[in-house]
Design an enzyme around this catalytic site. Sequence first.
Site: not given
Ligand code: UT7
Length: 335
Positions: A117, A258, A288
């Site tokens: 990125c 970014h 992204n």
């Molecule tokens: O450019 C490269 C750099 N990359 C980044 O900067 C990405 C940085 N990270 C992020 O943007 C976020 O961490 C994500 C968007 C990837 C994830 O968001 P989050 O708020 O950290 O969610 P999480 O991984 O903690 O998941 C929360 C919940 C989980 O369920 P439980 O365990 O709380 O029941 C996941 O299973 O959301 C669930 N979940 C989803 N639900 C519906 C994860 N993905 C999805 C989805 N749809 N697509």
Amino acid sequence: MPEARRTATITAVGKYLPERVLTNHDLEKMMDTSDEWILSRTGISQRHIVAEGEATSDMCTHAVRQILKKKGMDPSEIDCIIVATITPDMLFPSTAALVQNKLGANKAWGFDLSAACSGFLFGLDTATRFIESGQYEKIIVIGADTMSSVMDYEDRTTSILFGDGAGAVLVEASKNDNEGIIDSILRIDGNGGQYLYMPAGGSLNPATAETVANRDHYLKQDGRNVYKYAVKGMADITAELAERNNLSSDDITLFIPHQANKRIIDASAQRLGLREDQVLSNIRNYGNTTAGTIPLGIADAVEEKRLRPGDNVLLAAFGAGFTWGSMYIKWGHVI
Ligand code: UT7
């Protein structure tokens, strides 16, 4: 009077997004997710995806052709082509070579740059030094990624984030003290490699039937850890750059970060004390696009006439490696 310092400045910008659009509602049909979850957690509503047979070099070529057309420039005037990408058409030859050939840029040299990125920022900084040295006059810097080629659409947390796209800029010399690429801070820390990577396909784990069966040719991300480091990394480095150039938050016309997650953009902007109108965000429509996000942001800012000569622009990136950085540009005449 001493001769004015030769600075590097962006003079034109081009962009390309594939025609096909993959919306959150399309993703709802492919996996267990919802438009509401994606939009509220990431700010993304849709992303563009390449057509079959379309690759990174094609997107790059479209973006550069826009620049050539706007400038009325012949491809033979290009001295150097730098392509920032982690999704080259092939491991070799370089995508820069493929783009050179497609454009017919018969006097150019060039290379690919791998910094995920942050790739476009690293490439723009490299082009700046090349221009300042006096050896080159016209350098094309492209940020482009076909992220759909390394997405595991069975991994709902990661695959909803990424899209395909390319942006390009032309960098030329300027003797106007009041414009150009003024300063930058760039960083790399391999300790972050474990949080965002693609396990197979390189010399460590060449492709085998087993690596394919294990889905090791897809991007793997520990989202929570990347999120944490991204907010701190982008905000801290941009604050450091602003401070050493005596820029207060009011002096900043536009911050072009970014685009990984709208929440990361908002948190970074908040830590820098910026209002919403000082921040470029186009993640809703593109997702992204990795190395593509910053040049696409520049292209949109130019299209929307958000910048005037003399404006202070700050760019910032954070990505796999980890790599991150920030750049200060005194805006010139960009078409
Ligand atoms: O450019 C490269 C750099 N990359 C980044 O900067 C990405 C940085 N990270 C992020 O943007 C976020 O961490 C994500 C968007 C990837 C994830 O968001 P989050 O708020 O950290 O969610 P999480 O991984 O903690 O998941 C929360 C919940 C989980 O369920 P439980 O365990 O709380 O029941 C996941 O299973 O959301 C669930 N979940 C989803 N639900 C519906 C994860 N993905 C999805 C989805 N749809 N697509």
